[in-house]
Design a protein around this motif. Structure first.
Motif, PDB file in Angstrom:
ATOM      1  N   TYR A 132      -1.462  19.741 -10.654  1.00  0.00           N
ATOM      2  CA  TYR A 132      -2.311  18.697 -10.076  1.00  0.00           C
ATOM      3  C   TYR A 132      -1.570  17.360  -9.990  1.00  0.00           C
ATOM      4  O   TYR A 132      -1.787  16.594  -9.050  1.00  0.00           O
ATOM      5  N   ASP A 133      -0.724  17.091 -10.961  1.00  0.00           N
ATOM      6  CA  ASP A 133       0.138  15.907 -10.874  1.00  0.00           C
ATOM      7  C   ASP A 133       1.030  16.004  -9.643  1.00  0.00           C
ATOM      8  O   ASP A 133       1.172  15.051  -8.876  1.00  0.00           O
TER       9      ASP A 133
ATOM     10  N   LEU B  15       2.408  14.530  -4.074  1.00  0.00           N
ATOM     11  CA  LEU B  15       2.709  14.916  -2.689  1.00  0.00           C
ATOM     12  C   LEU B  15       1.702  14.315  -1.711  1.00  0.00           C
ATOM     13  O   LEU B  15       2.087  13.863  -0.616  1.00  0.00           O
ATOM     14  N   LEU B  16       0.442  14.278  -2.105  1.00  0.00           N
ATOM     15  CA  LEU B  16      -0.560  13.631  -1.255  1.00  0.00           C
ATOM     16  C   LEU B  16      -0.259  12.142  -1.087  1.00  0.00           C
ATOM     17  O   LEU B  16      -0.389  11.591   0.015  1.00  0.00           O
ATOM     18  N   CYS B  17       0.144  11.504  -2.171  1.00  0.00           N
ATOM     19  CA  CYS B  17       0.501  10.085  -2.095  1.00  0.00           C
ATOM     20  C   CYS B  17       1.691   9.867  -1.168  1.00  0.00           C
ATOM     21  O   CYS B  17       1.695   8.933  -0.356  1.00  0.00           O
ATOM     22  N   LEU B  18       2.696  10.718  -1.268  1.00  0.00           N
ATOM     23  CA  LEU B  18       3.866  10.581  -0.398  1.00  0.00           C
ATOM     24  C   LEU B  18       3.518  10.862   1.062  1.00  0.00           C
ATOM     25  O   LEU B  18       4.081  10.232   1.971  1.00  0.00           O
ATOM     26  N   ALA B  19       2.587  11.777   1.293  1.00  0.00           N
ATOM     27  CA  ALA B  19       2.114  11.989   2.668  1.00  0.00           C
ATOM     28  C   ALA B  19       1.441  10.717   3.180  1.00  0.00           C
ATOM     29  O   ALA B  19       1.631  10.323   4.335  1.00  0.00           O
ATOM     30  N   GLY B  20       0.683  10.061   2.316  1.00  0.00           N
ATOM     31  CA  GLY B  20       0.067   8.791   2.687  1.00  0.00           C
ATOM     32  C   GLY B  20       1.102   7.730   3.011  1.00  0.00           C
ATOM     33  O   GLY B  20       0.946   6.964   3.965  1.00  0.00           O
TER      34      GLY B  20
ATOM     35  N   ALA C 105       0.839  -1.203   0.000  1.00  0.00           N
ATOM     36  CA  ALA C 105       0.000   0.000   0.000  1.00  0.00           C
ATOM     37  C   ALA C 105       0.870   1.249   0.000  1.00  0.00           C
ATOM     38  O   ALA C 105       0.640   2.188  -0.773  1.00  0.00           O
ATOM     39  N   ALA C 106       1.886   1.258   0.849  1.00  0.00           N
ATOM     40  CA  ALA C 106       2.787   2.413   0.896  1.00  0.00           C
ATOM     41  C   ALA C 106       3.554   2.534  -0.412  1.00  0.00           C
ATOM     42  O   ALA C 106       3.734   3.640  -0.938  1.00  0.00           O
ATOM     43  N   TYR C 107       3.987   1.415  -0.955  1.00  0.00           N
ATOM     44  CA  TYR C 107       4.731   1.478  -2.207  1.00  0.00           C
ATOM     45  C   TYR C 107       3.881   2.084  -3.323  1.00  0.00           C
ATOM     46  O   TYR C 107       4.412   2.745  -4.220  1.00  0.00           O
ATOM     47  N   GLY C 108       2.571   1.903  -3.260  1.00  0.00           N
ATOM     48  CA  GLY C 108       1.699   2.509  -4.262  1.00  0.00           C
ATOM     49  C   GLY C 108       1.909   4.013  -4.351  1.00  0.00           C
ATOM     50  O   GLY C 108       1.952   4.590  -5.439  1.00  0.00           O
ATOM     51  N   GLY C 109       2.064   4.659  -3.203  1.00  0.00           N
ATOM     52  CA  GLY C 109       2.326   6.102  -3.192  1.00  0.00           C
ATOM     53  C   GLY C 109       3.681   6.446  -3.769  1.00  0.00           C
ATOM     54  O   GLY C 109       3.839   7.426  -4.499  1.00  0.00           O
ATOM     55  N   VAL C 110       4.671   5.625  -3.442  1.00  0.00           N
ATOM     56  CA  VAL C 110       6.011   5.828  -4.001  1.00  0.00           C
ATOM     57  C   VAL C 110       5.965   5.647  -5.517  1.00  0.00           C
ATOM     58  O   VAL C 110       6.586   6.402  -6.270  1.00  0.00           O
ATOM     59  N   PHE C 111       5.206   4.654  -5.968  1.00  0.00           N
ATOM     60  CA  PHE C 111       5.082   4.389  -7.396  1.00  0.00           C
ATOM     61  C   PHE C 111       4.482   5.578  -8.138  1.00  0.00           C
ATOM     62  O   PHE C 111       4.943   5.947  -9.221  1.00  0.00           O
ATOM     63  N   VAL C 112       3.451   6.197  -7.561  1.00  0.00           N
ATOM     64  CA  VAL C 112       2.811   7.348  -8.200  1.00  0.00           C
ATOM     65  C   VAL C 112       3.830   8.470  -8.390  1.00  0.00           C
ATOM     66  O   VAL C 112       4.007   8.995  -9.495  1.00  0.00           O
ATOM     67  N   ALA C 113       4.505   8.847  -7.311  1.00  0.00           N
ATOM     68  CA  ALA C 113       5.478   9.942  -7.393  1.00  0.00           C
ATOM     69  C   ALA C 113       6.658   9.556  -8.284  1.00  0.00           C
ATOM     70  O   ALA C 113       7.119  10.349  -9.112  1.00  0.00           O
ATOM     71  N   GLY C 114       7.137   8.335  -8.136  1.00  0.00           N
ATOM     72  CA  GLY C 114       8.270   7.882  -8.936  1.00  0.00           C
ATOM     73  C   GLY C 114       7.958   7.814 -10.417  1.00  0.00           C
ATOM     74  O   GLY C 114       8.818   8.109 -11.256  1.00  0.00           O
ATOM     75  N   SER C 115       6.748   7.432 -10.751  1.00  0.00           N
ATOM     76  CA  SER C 115       6.357   7.357 -12.162  1.00  0.00           C
ATOM     77  C   SER C 115       6.377   8.729 -12.814  1.00  0.00           C
ATOM     78  O   SER C 115       6.818   8.886 -13.961  1.00  0.00           O
ATOM     79  N   LEU C 116       5.900   9.729 -12.094  1.00  0.00           N
ATOM     80  CA  LEU C 116       5.957  11.086 -12.633  1.00  0.00           C
ATOM     81  C   LEU C 116       7.403  11.535 -12.818  1.00  0.00           C
ATOM     82  O   LEU C 116       7.756  12.116 -13.844  1.00  0.00           O
TER      83      LEU C 116
END
Length: 110
Positions: free
Chosen positions: A88-89, A94-99, A63-74
């Motif tokens: 917005y991206d 940033l919201l994902c990384l806060a999560g 679940a946490a990696y999902g947030g890292v994946f979002v930011a890392g993909s960008l």
């Protein structure tokens, strides 16, 4: 422990995002089977890297990696493909990384 965990998340991101990018390049950009094969290997390595996290809970790590994946993909898209994220991206990442921070590093009892 937190630094080790962050470094493992970064390594996992390189393996998974890089692997997916290699497969994309092999298929969508007609770069061939070597690119696809390299991507498949990198994706396999990702699976092992994720097991090295200090936390023993599979669901929490993924679940946490999902947030890292979002930011890392960008970030990967910016470096590898010249993608320009809009505000917005960036906000979403940033919201994902806060999560990620809440999921992985919030103080827990017991």
């Amino acid at each position: 422990m937190v630094l080790r965990s962050i470094l493992l998340f970064l390594a996992a991101a390189v393996c998974e995002i890089g692997g997916a990018w290699l497969v994309w390049q092999g298929v969508r950009e007609n770069r061939g089977l070597l690119w696809i094969g390299g991507g498949v290997v990198a994706l396999g390595v990702y699976g092992f890297v994720a097991t090295l996290q200090p936390d023993a809970h599979f669901g929490r790590i993924l679940a946490a990696y999902g947030g890292v994946f979002v930011a890392g993909s960008l970030g990967w898209g910016m470096v590898a493909d010249g993608y320009r994220p809009d505000r917005y991206d960036v906000l979403g990442a940033l919201l994902c990384l806060a999560g990620v921070a809440v999921i992985m590093y919030a103080p827990r009892t017991g």
